[in-house]
Design an enzyme around this catalytic site. Structure first.
Site, PDB file in Angstrom:
ATOM      1  N   CYS A   1     -28.935 -12.420 -18.359  1.00  0.00           N
ATOM      2  CA  CYS A   1     -30.170 -13.180 -18.569  1.00  0.00           C
ATOM      3  C   CYS A   1     -30.130 -14.118 -19.767  1.00  0.00           C
ATOM      4  O   CYS A   1     -29.775 -13.728 -20.891  1.00  0.00           O
ATOM      5  CB  CYS A   1     -31.345 -12.213 -18.705  1.00  0.00           C
TER       6      CYS A   1
ATOM      7  N   CYS B   1     -48.208 -14.046  -7.515  1.00  0.00           N
ATOM      8  CA  CYS B   1     -47.137 -13.093  -7.788  1.00  0.00           C
ATOM      9  C   CYS B   1     -46.849 -13.168  -9.281  1.00  0.00           C
ATOM     10  O   CYS B   1     -46.856 -14.268  -9.837  1.00  0.00           O
ATOM     11  CB  CYS B   1     -45.889 -13.479  -6.993  1.00  0.00           C
TER      12      CYS B   1
ATOM     13  N   CYS C   1     -36.637 -12.122 -25.469  1.00  0.00           N
ATOM     14  CA  CYS C   1     -36.922 -10.837 -24.818  1.00  0.00           C
ATOM     15  C   CYS C   1     -36.100  -9.731 -25.483  1.00  0.00           C
ATOM     16  O   CYS C   1     -34.932  -9.911 -25.818  1.00  0.00           O
ATOM     17  CB  CYS C   1     -36.587 -10.927 -23.332  1.00  0.00           C
TER      18      CYS C   1
ATOM     19  N   CYS D   1     -30.429  -7.342 -20.592  1.00  0.00           N
ATOM     20  CA  CYS D   1     -29.902  -7.581 -19.241  1.00  0.00           C
ATOM     21  C   CYS D   1     -28.742  -8.590 -19.340  1.00  0.00           C
ATOM     22  O   CYS D   1     -28.937  -9.726 -19.803  1.00  0.00           O
ATOM     23  CB  CYS D   1     -30.997  -8.111 -18.329  1.00  0.00           C
TER      24      CYS D   1
ATOM     25  N   CYS E   1     -42.383  -6.915  -4.422  1.00  0.00           N
ATOM     26  CA  CYS E   1     -41.267  -7.850  -4.261  1.00  0.00           C
ATOM     27  C   CYS E   1     -40.134  -7.264  -5.091  1.00  0.00           C
ATOM     28  O   CYS E   1     -40.236  -7.199  -6.318  1.00  0.00           O
ATOM     29  CB  CYS E   1     -41.704  -9.220  -4.774  1.00  0.00           C
TER      30      CYS E   1
ATOM     31  N   ARG F   1     -35.631 -13.001   0.642  1.00  0.00           N
ATOM     32  CA  ARG F   1     -35.640 -14.308  -0.045  1.00  0.00           C
ATOM     33  C   ARG F   1     -34.262 -14.686  -0.569  1.00  0.00           C
ATOM     34  O   ARG F   1     -33.643 -13.945  -1.331  1.00  0.00           O
ATOM     35  CB  ARG F   1     -36.641 -14.308  -1.196  1.00  0.00           C
TER      36      ARG F   1
ATOM     37  N   CYS G   1     -45.547 -17.913  -8.323  1.00  0.00           N
ATOM     38  CA  CYS G   1     -44.993 -16.751  -9.028  1.00  0.00           C
ATOM     39  C   CYS G   1     -44.860 -17.069 -10.509  1.00  0.00           C
ATOM     40  O   CYS G   1     -44.219 -18.055 -10.870  1.00  0.00           O
ATOM     41  CB  CYS G   1     -43.600 -16.410  -8.510  1.00  0.00           C
TER      42      CYS G   1
HETATM   43  N1  SAM Z   1     -38.727  -9.803 -17.734  1.00  0.00           N
HETATM   44  C1  SAM Z   1     -39.117  -9.373 -16.466  1.00  0.00           C
HETATM   45  C2  SAM Z   1     -38.138  -8.405 -15.845  1.00  0.00           C
HETATM   46  O1  SAM Z   1     -36.967  -8.447 -16.140  1.00  0.00           O
HETATM   47  O2  SAM Z   1     -38.583  -7.597 -15.026  1.00  0.00           O
HETATM   48  C3  SAM Z   1     -39.384 -10.503 -15.484  1.00  0.00           C
HETATM   49  C4  SAM Z   1     -38.499 -11.731 -15.443  1.00  0.00           C
HETATM   50  S1  SAM Z   1     -36.814 -11.484 -14.971  1.00  0.00           S
HETATM   51  C5  SAM Z   1     -36.111 -13.021 -15.415  1.00  0.00           C
HETATM   52  C6  SAM Z   1     -36.845 -11.403 -13.203  1.00  0.00           C
HETATM   53  C7  SAM Z   1     -35.563 -11.238 -12.462  1.00  0.00           C
HETATM   54  O3  SAM Z   1     -34.858 -12.464 -12.405  1.00  0.00           O
HETATM   55  C8  SAM Z   1     -34.541 -10.267 -12.970  1.00  0.00           C
HETATM   56  O4  SAM Z   1     -34.826  -8.942 -12.663  1.00  0.00           O
HETATM   57  C9  SAM Z   1     -33.272 -10.729 -12.242  1.00  0.00           C
HETATM   58  O5  SAM Z   1     -33.147 -10.049 -11.016  1.00  0.00           O
HETATM   59  C10 SAM Z   1     -33.523 -12.214 -12.018  1.00  0.00           C
HETATM   60  N2  SAM Z   1     -32.613 -13.016 -12.845  1.00  0.00           N
HETATM   61  C11 SAM Z   1     -32.732 -13.247 -14.167  1.00  0.00           C
HETATM   62  N3  SAM Z   1     -31.701 -13.982 -14.624  1.00  0.00           N
HETATM   63  C12 SAM Z   1     -30.906 -14.233 -13.577  1.00  0.00           C
HETATM   64  C13 SAM Z   1     -29.661 -14.934 -13.421  1.00  0.00           C
HETATM   65  N4  SAM Z   1     -29.057 -15.500 -14.446  1.00  0.00           N
HETATM   66  N5  SAM Z   1     -29.131 -15.003 -12.179  1.00  0.00           N
HETATM   67  C14 SAM Z   1     -29.746 -14.420 -11.136  1.00  0.00           C
HETATM   68  N6  SAM Z   1     -30.914 -13.738 -11.227  1.00  0.00           N
HETATM   69  C15 SAM Z   1     -31.482 -13.634 -12.426  1.00  0.00           C
HETATM   70 FE1  SF4 Z   2     -35.904  -9.786 -20.482  1.00  0.00          FE
HETATM   71 FE2  SF4 Z   2     -34.351 -11.267 -18.914  1.00  0.00          FE
HETATM   72 FE3  SF4 Z   2     -34.160  -8.637 -18.806  1.00  0.00          FE
HETATM   73 FE4  SF4 Z   2     -36.393  -9.831 -17.862  1.00  0.00          FE
HETATM   74  S1  SF4 Z   2     -34.319 -10.039 -17.036  1.00  0.00           S
HETATM   75  S2  SF4 Z   2     -36.278  -8.024 -19.160  1.00  0.00           S
HETATM   76  S3  SF4 Z   2     -36.518 -11.565 -19.267  1.00  0.00           S
HETATM   77  S4  SF4 Z   2     -33.667  -9.926 -20.589  1.00  0.00           S
END
Ligand code: SAM
Ligand code: SF4
Ligand code: DTB
Length: 346
Positions: free
Chosen positions: A63, A131, A56, A60, A191, A263, A100
């Site tokens: 992530c 979802c 990606c 973030c 959500c 949730r 989802c």
């Molecule tokens: N890439 C898209 C986005 O960021 O909108 C969708 C997938 S992203 C993995 C969805 C959500 O998962 C993130 O916004 C975050 O809130 C949650 N998430 C991701 N990694 C996480 C982690 N290590 N611990 C807790 N929540 C996490």
């Molecule tokens: Fe990409 Fe992870 Fe951020 Fe979603 S949460 S945009 S998968 S880096």
């Protein structure tokens, strides 16, 4: 308190007062609000599937899927539709009412969106709620998802506007609000929630909840994630959040958004049974069910069934199972249904 008007004009200070309450008073208030709107012993369950994993472009800081960090993740391109539908069938057999699908994108391309549309149609035809979480959407893309019959779009605010820049630099807090506006404008259920335990303060948690509760319409579903610490990401090794802070935040989410499903999301496999029970008492009424989240393990399904049995909780069933149970004159649904499985453990 029970017949409290649903508000969209909370100040951060008012929310901090709630977060600061003596724990017993806070939980009592949250449980009272919860009982005024929901059956306190029913929990909605959703199953997650990563339909496109890793690589990606976003940064973030929590992530596993960001290409910017070295996390040892195996990347995978967008899955074929049939593979996704097979996973949805399995989730349905196990009792999940909602499926989802998550993709590691900053935003979907139109070509990718066309395949996701097919997935949504297929899952919808199985009689499950759909979802997806695909990153940022344009107005037009939200419209395409609506036309495909999408029920929910997950897009988290993640944290407070003040703390946001400490975690993500490649998209803004306002970008997230804009996507939520596009989703709402199409009449898709929203959500949206966040992650706790990223080093934010109680004030930040109040501020994030304020953003969610002051949206023109409350999200139908509010995921509260505990950070799953991923080796290789900037947030790995950060001090763990006091579990009571997490439970307090769940309770305040319940009070502020009385009609929303709150949730208890990521992080359950590292929580004690007692902590999860307190989250349900505080008003959480939805979980991710199944052995996997997106790239990390969830609490396994058997452990969940045992916990639900010990707490006298039942899964909310999807409409088809409810109809089966009613026509059989039984409380439980068909074989494979989570409530039947719960009963079998008695
Ligand atoms: N890439 C898209 C986005 O960021 O909108 C969708 C997938 S992203 C993995 C969805 C959500 O998962 C993130 O916004 C975050 O809130 C949650 N998430 C991701 N990694 C996480 C982690 N290590 N611990 C807790 N929540 C996490
Ligand atoms: Fe990409 Fe992870 Fe951020 Fe979603 S949460 S945009 S998968 S880096
Ligand atoms: C949400 O709020 N939590 C889910 C879902 N929405 C997509 C994701 C949790 C991801 C946890 C880390 C992982 O498995 O990669």
């Amino acid at each position: 308190m029970n017949d409290m008007k649903v508000r969209h004009d909370w100040s951060r200070q008012e929310i901090e007062v709630l977060l600061d309450l003596p724990f017993n008073d806070l939980i009592f208030q949250a449980q009272s609000v919860h009982r005024s709107r929901f059956d306190p012993n029913r929990v909605q369950i959703s199953t997650l599937l990563s339909i496109k994993t890793g690589a990606c472009a976003e940064d973030c800081g929590y992530c596993s899927q960001s290409a910017k960090y070295n996390t040892d993740l195996e990347t995978e391109k967008l899955l074929p539709v049939e593979e996704v539908l097979q996973a949805a069938r399995t989730a349905k057999e196990k009792g999940a009412s909602r499926f989802c699908m998550g993709a590691a994108w900053r935003n979907p391309t139109d070509k990718n969106l066309a395949r996701v549309v097919e997935m949504i149609r297929g899952v919808h035809d199985l009689g499950m709620e759909t979802c997806v979480t695909l990153g940022m959407l344009t107005e037009r893309q939200a419209q395409q998802l609506k036309e495909a019959g999408l029920d929910y779009y997950n897009h988290n605010l993640d944290t407070s506007p003040e703390f946001y820049g400490n975690v993500i630099s490649t998209r803004t807090f306002q970008d997230r609000l804009d996507t939520l506006t596009h989703v709402r404008a199409q009449g898709i259920n929203v959500c949206s929630g966040g992650i706790l335990g990223m080093g934010e303060s109680r004030r930040d948690r109040a501020s994030m909840l304020r953003e969610l509760a002051n949206l023109p319409k409350h999200p139908e579903s509010v995921p509260i994630n505990m950070l799953v610490q991923i080796e290789g990401t900037p947030l790995f090794g950060i001090e763990h959040l006091d579990p009571f802070e997490f439970i307090r935040t769940v309770a305040v989410a319940r009070i502020l958004m009385p009609g929303s499903y709150v949730r208890l999301s990521a992080g359950r496999s590292e929580m004690s049974d007692e902590m999860q029970a307190l989250c349900f008492l505080a008003g959480a009424n939805s979980i991710f069910y199944g052995d996997r989240l997106l790239t990390t393990d969830n609490q396994d399904a058997d452990t969940d069934l045992r916990l639900f049995h010990r707490l006298g909780l039942a899964f909310e069933q999807h409409a088809e199972l409810q109809a089966t149970a009613a026509s059989c004159g039984r409380r439980d649904g068909q074989q494979g249904d989570a409530n039947t499985a719960t009963a079998a453990l008695r």
